[in-house]
Enzyme design. Structure first.
Site, PDB file in Angstrom:
ATOM      1  N   ARG A  15       1.162  -1.503   0.101  1.00 13.15           N
ATOM      2  CA  ARG A  15      -0.238   0.145   0.421  1.00 13.15           C
ATOM      3  C   ARG A  15       1.425   0.799  -0.431  1.00 13.15           C
ATOM      4  O   ARG A  15       0.312   2.427   0.350  1.00 13.15           O
ATOM      5  CB  ARG A  15      -0.424   0.065   1.596  1.00 13.15           C
ATOM      6  CG  ARG A  15      -2.354  -0.619   1.039  1.00 13.15           C
ATOM      7  CD  ARG A  15      -3.275  -0.875   2.175  1.00 13.15           C
ATOM      8  NE  ARG A  15      -2.789  -2.121   3.013  1.00 13.15           N
ATOM      9  CZ  ARG A  15      -2.523  -2.263   4.583  1.00 13.15           C
ATOM     10  NH1 ARG A  15      -3.588  -1.510   4.814  1.00 13.15           N
ATOM     11  NH2 ARG A  15      -2.397  -3.115   5.401  1.00 13.15           N
ATOM     12  N   THR A  79       3.065 -14.600   9.975  1.00 16.62           N
ATOM     13  CA  THR A  79       3.561 -13.969  10.653  1.00 16.62           C
ATOM     14  C   THR A  79       4.404 -14.790  11.770  1.00 16.62           C
ATOM     15  O   THR A  79       5.598 -14.588  12.055  1.00 16.62           O
ATOM     16  CB  THR A  79       3.415 -12.784  11.416  1.00 16.62           C
ATOM     17  OG1 THR A  79       1.696 -13.703  11.948  1.00 16.62           O
ATOM     18  CG2 THR A  79       3.026 -11.829  11.144  1.00 16.62           C
ATOM     19  N   ARG A 331      27.538  26.633   5.059  1.00 18.87           N
ATOM     20  CA  ARG A 331      27.501  25.592   4.147  1.00 18.87           C
ATOM     21  C   ARG A 331      28.911  24.897   4.981  1.00 18.87           C
ATOM     22  O   ARG A 331      29.860  25.166   5.662  1.00 18.87           O
ATOM     23  CB  ARG A 331      28.185  25.879   2.913  1.00 18.87           C
ATOM     24  CG  ARG A 331      27.077  26.189   1.675  1.00 18.87           C
ATOM     25  CD  ARG A 331      27.881  26.714   0.477  1.00 18.87           C
ATOM     26  NE  ARG A 331      28.002  25.269  -0.353  1.00 18.87           N
ATOM     27  CZ  ARG A 331      28.850  25.262  -1.253  1.00 18.87           C
ATOM     28  NH1 ARG A 331      28.545  26.321  -1.633  1.00 18.87           N
ATOM     29  NH2 ARG A 331      29.263  23.745  -2.031  1.00 18.87           N
ATOM     30  N   ALA A 378      29.737  44.792   1.045  1.00 14.56           N
ATOM     31  CA  ALA A 378      28.543  44.327  -0.687  1.00 14.56           C
ATOM     32  C   ALA A 378      29.113  43.838  -1.772  1.00 14.56           C
ATOM     33  O   ALA A 378      29.820  44.820  -2.286  1.00 14.56           O
ATOM     34  CB  ALA A 378      27.940  44.983  -0.476  1.00 14.56           C
ATOM     35  N   ARG A 438      41.386  48.230 -11.186  1.00 14.07           N
ATOM     36  CA  ARG A 438      39.791  49.200 -11.888  1.00 14.07           C
ATOM     37  C   ARG A 438      40.260  50.325 -12.308  1.00 14.07           C
ATOM     38  O   ARG A 438      41.177  51.158 -12.282  1.00 14.07           O
ATOM     39  CB  ARG A 438      39.312  49.080 -11.303  1.00 14.07           C
ATOM     40  CG  ARG A 438      38.830  50.322 -10.380  1.00 14.07           C
ATOM     41  CD  ARG A 438      37.714  50.756  -9.116  1.00 14.07           C
ATOM     42  NE  ARG A 438      38.496  52.235  -8.196  1.00 14.07           N
ATOM     43  CZ  ARG A 438      38.184  52.498  -6.750  1.00 14.07           C
ATOM     44  NH1 ARG A 438      37.379  51.792  -6.032  1.00 14.07           N
ATOM     45  NH2 ARG A 438      38.074  53.786  -6.328  1.00 14.07           N
TER      46      ARG A 438
HETATM   47  C1  UD1 Z   1      -0.769  -8.916  12.298  1.00 12.54           C
HETATM   48  C2  UD1 Z   1      -1.647  -9.911  13.074  1.00 12.54           C
HETATM   49  C3  UD1 Z   1      -3.241  -9.231  13.127  1.00 12.54           C
HETATM   50  C4  UD1 Z   1      -3.265  -7.938  13.762  1.00 12.54           C
HETATM   51  C5  UD1 Z   1      -1.895  -6.913  12.808  1.00 12.54           C
HETATM   52  C6  UD1 Z   1      -0.972  -5.729  13.828  1.00 12.54           C
HETATM   53  C7  UD1 Z   1      -0.810 -11.857  12.324  1.00 12.54           C
HETATM   54  C8  UD1 Z   1      -1.716 -13.472  11.520  1.00 12.54           C
HETATM   55  N1  UD1 Z   1      -1.577 -10.676  12.171  1.00 12.54           N
HETATM   56  O1  UD1 Z   1      -1.729  -9.036  11.072  1.00 12.54           O
HETATM   57  O2  UD1 Z   1      -3.274  -9.812  14.281  1.00 12.54           O
HETATM   58  O3  UD1 Z   1      -3.833  -7.421  14.618  1.00 12.54           O
HETATM   59  O4  UD1 Z   1      -0.872  -7.667  12.292  1.00 12.54           O
HETATM   60  O5  UD1 Z   1      -0.971  -4.768  13.100  1.00 12.54           O
HETATM   61  O6  UD1 Z   1       0.065 -12.024  12.526  1.00 12.54           O
HETATM   62  N2  UD1 Z   1       5.802 -10.224   8.393  1.00 12.54           N
HETATM   63  C9  UD1 Z   1       6.999 -10.549   8.029  1.00 12.54           C
HETATM   64  N3  UD1 Z   1       6.553 -12.429   7.481  1.00 12.54           N
HETATM   65  C10 UD1 Z   1       5.652 -12.205   6.857  1.00 12.54           C
HETATM   66  C11 UD1 Z   1       3.771 -11.676   7.507  1.00 12.54           C
HETATM   67  C12 UD1 Z   1       4.069 -10.274   7.486  1.00 12.54           C
HETATM   68  O7  UD1 Z   1       8.647 -10.535   8.232  1.00 12.54           O
HETATM   69  O8  UD1 Z   1       5.424 -12.927   5.918  1.00 12.54           O
HETATM   70  C13 UD1 Z   1       6.372  -8.990   9.150  1.00 12.54           C
HETATM   71  C14 UD1 Z   1       5.828  -7.561   8.468  1.00 12.54           C
HETATM   72  O9  UD1 Z   1       6.654  -7.260   7.689  1.00 12.54           O
HETATM   73  C15 UD1 Z   1       5.187  -6.411   9.193  1.00 12.54           C
HETATM   74  C16 UD1 Z   1       4.624  -7.069  10.179  1.00 12.54           C
HETATM   75  O10 UD1 Z   1       5.543  -8.848   9.903  1.00 12.54           O
HETATM   76  O11 UD1 Z   1       6.270  -6.050   9.916  1.00 12.54           O
HETATM   77  C17 UD1 Z   1       3.129  -8.199   9.914  1.00 12.54           C
HETATM   78  O12 UD1 Z   1       2.385  -8.614   9.037  1.00 12.54           O
HETATM   79  P1  UD1 Z   1       1.271  -7.872   7.935  1.00 12.54           P
HETATM   80  O13 UD1 Z   1       0.872  -8.713   7.244  1.00 12.54           O
HETATM   81  O14 UD1 Z   1       1.437  -6.240   8.008  1.00 12.54           O
HETATM   82  O15 UD1 Z   1       0.359  -8.439   9.428  1.00 12.54           O
HETATM   83  P2  UD1 Z   1      -1.244  -8.064   9.135  1.00 12.54           P
HETATM   84  O16 UD1 Z   1      -1.999  -8.375   8.208  1.00 12.54           O
HETATM   85  O17 UD1 Z   1      -1.474  -6.399   9.591  1.00 12.54           O
HETATM   86 CA    CA Z   2       0.376  -4.636   9.241  1.00 12.58          CA
END
Ligand code: UD1
Ligand code: CA
Length: 454
Positions: A15, A79, A331, A378, A438
């Site tokens: 996004r 996650t 600078r 100046a 000059r």
């Molecule tokens: C996640 C939580 C949700 C919570 C929300 C808060 C899960 C399944 N859901 O959802 O309950 O309310 O965060 O913001 O955990 N990331 C990785 N690898 C992955 C997927 C994600 O490193 O495979 C990292 C992303 O970069 C990010 C974080 O984990 O920093 C959260 O991932 P994101 O996909 O934003 O989770 P949400 O769907 O928002």
């Molecule tokens: Ca998120």
């Protein structure tokens, strides 16, 4: 207990519509990820593991300087899967704290509450009450208020969607427990992902206390998923920094119109007008006044100095009782000693102005060593560049440079020398003498202006 921190930063951040991986977006002069790592290190962990993936080596390459262990998650399978990549390197006897690289404004005391609870054997989960909970995982509590699980927005029933308590994603627990739960995670859900929050139901089933700890305020757990949220985070940070400055006695003409993208240290009775930007490390002495629209980067400014409106100061040492601007540019590698004046449309680069010297209007002073009590008229220009090399101009104490002079470097103007206005200096000018170069003035008596022919 020893502590390992895992920061999840492998997501794409679709996004943002940006070629820059999300965690490299800047917030208050630091990338999102640097901010999270910075907060993490204040907890004095034994190790910080950053799980990266989307954007490939771009993230570790950009942030090589961070004292962290980089862990690749080649495919983003959720996650829970992300934490699985880091867990083999974490010893059983550590506490593990999971943070997100895109939630940058969390406070240390809040994280400390999670750690204290985890040290007592609980699975500590940070939650928050939001007016708009859409998109987040919802916290399911039983009649006694105990956390029973988390359901993702996409998997929730209409009744569950009305819950306004959300999972921030931050959790802490003993590593041995975490390891055994991660091994049991499945991806049987709408997104076919390994959800970290699924470990909560596992903990409940094993009779482990799940401690749902509420964040002090919603802004500290606000995530950054798009530019709108990035701007909100920037505003939160601005507010925090402004109120901190005011608490330390700084007058801000408008706390909503100051940006500190780095570190700003102020003495007593400092006053900062509107729309000023501070970058890097800036130190302002006592009673310094900064006028509107200043951009100040990596500078030290002495007591009672006044910077008038619309000045740009970059990497300069500025003394006490100095007056700069309006519309001046200082600078890098410049030094303005005490009581110097640098006025409108004066540019100073890699130059030193001695105590009490003045360049009040329309000048370029580059690669110059200027003594004390020198007056730069100046329009004076140091011609420091021959098209290939830079050369130095040396001006002795008490010299007077007439207006619109060009000093062709390398050249030395002696102490107490006077340079006539409009002079082009190409040879050294001796001390205490008048040097001019000059054409002499001619007067033609009886000369008549041409008349219009009809
Ligand atoms: C996640 C939580 C949700 C919570 C929300 C808060 C899960 C399944 N859901 O959802 O309950 O309310 O965060 O913001 O955990 N990331 C990785 N690898 C992955 C997927 C994600 O490193 O495979 C990292 C992303 O970069 C990010 C974080 O984990 O920093 C959260 O991932 P994101 O996909 O934003 O989770 P949400 O769907 O928002
Ligand atoms: Ca998120």
């Amino acid at each position: 207990m020893p502590l390992s921190i895992v920061i999840l930063a492998a997501g794409q951040g679709k996004r943002m519509h940006s070629d820059l991986p999300k965690v490299l977006q800047p917030l208050g002069g630091m990338t999102l990820l640097e901010r999270v790592v910075h907060t993490a290190t204040t907890l004095k962990p034994d190790a910080v593991h950053v799980v990266y993936g989307h954007g490939g080596e771009q993230v570790p390459a950009a942030l090589k300087h961070l004292p962290v262990r980089w862990v690749l998650q080649a495919e983003q399978l959720g996650t829970g899967h992300a934490v699985m990549q880091a867990i083999p390197a974490i010893p059983d006897e550590h506490l593990t704290l999971v943070l997100y690289g895109d939630v940058p404004l969390v406070h240390k005391p809040t994280l400390q509450r999670l750690l204290d609870s985890a040290a007592r054997g609980a699975l500590a989960v940070l939650t928050a009450h939001l007016t708009d909970a859409s998109g987040y995982g919802r916290v399911l509590r039983d009649e006694e208020g105990l956390v029973r699980g988390i359901v993702e927005h996409k998997d929730a029933t209409p009744v569950q969607l009305r819950i306004d308590e959300i999972n921030t994603g931050f959790m802490a627990c003993r590593t041995s427990m975490l390891r055994s739960w991660l091994a049991k995670l499945r991806n049987h859900n709408t997104q076919k992902e390994y959800y970290l929050p699924d470990i909560i139901a596992m903990a409940v089933a094993e009779g482990v206390l799940v401690d749902g700890i509420e964040a002090t305020n919603a802004s500290e757990v606000a995530g950054v998923n798009d530019h709108q949220q990035l701007a909100v985070a920037e505003a939160t940070l601005r507010q925090r920094i402004a109120s901190d400055l005011m608490q330390r006695g700084v007058t801000l003409r408008d706390p909503a119109r100051i940006d500190v993208r780095g570190r700003l240290d102020c003495g007593r009775d400092v006053c900062i007008d509107i729309n000023c930007v501070f970058e890097g490390s800036v130190r302002l002495g006592n009673r310094v006044h900064i006028g509107p629209n200043a951009v100040i980067r990596d500078c030290e400014i002495g007591d009672d100095t006044q910077v008038f409106s619309n000045c740009v100061l970059d990497d300069a040492r500025i003394g006490a009782r100095v007056r700069i601007g309006p519309f001046a540019r200082i600078r890098p590698e410049s030094q303005l000693a005490d009581e110097t004046h640098v006025g409108n449309f004066v540019e100073v680069k890699k130059s030193h102005l001695g105590k009490g010297s003045k360049a009040n209007h329309l000048s370029y002073l580059g690669d110059a060593e200027i003594g004390r009590d020198v007056n730069i008229g100046a329009g004076t220009i140091t011609c420091n560049y021959d098209g290939v090399n830079k050369h130095r101009t040396i001006i002795g104490d008490g010299a007077f440079i007439g207006s619109n002079s060009a000093l062709v470097a390398p050249v030395t103007i002696g102490k107490g020398a006077t340079i006539g206005a409009g002079t082009v200096i190409t040879q050294d000018a001796p001390a205490d003498a008048l040097s001019l170069a000059r054409a002499e003035q001619k007067t033609i008596l009886g000369w008549k202006r041409p008349k219009k022919t009809l």
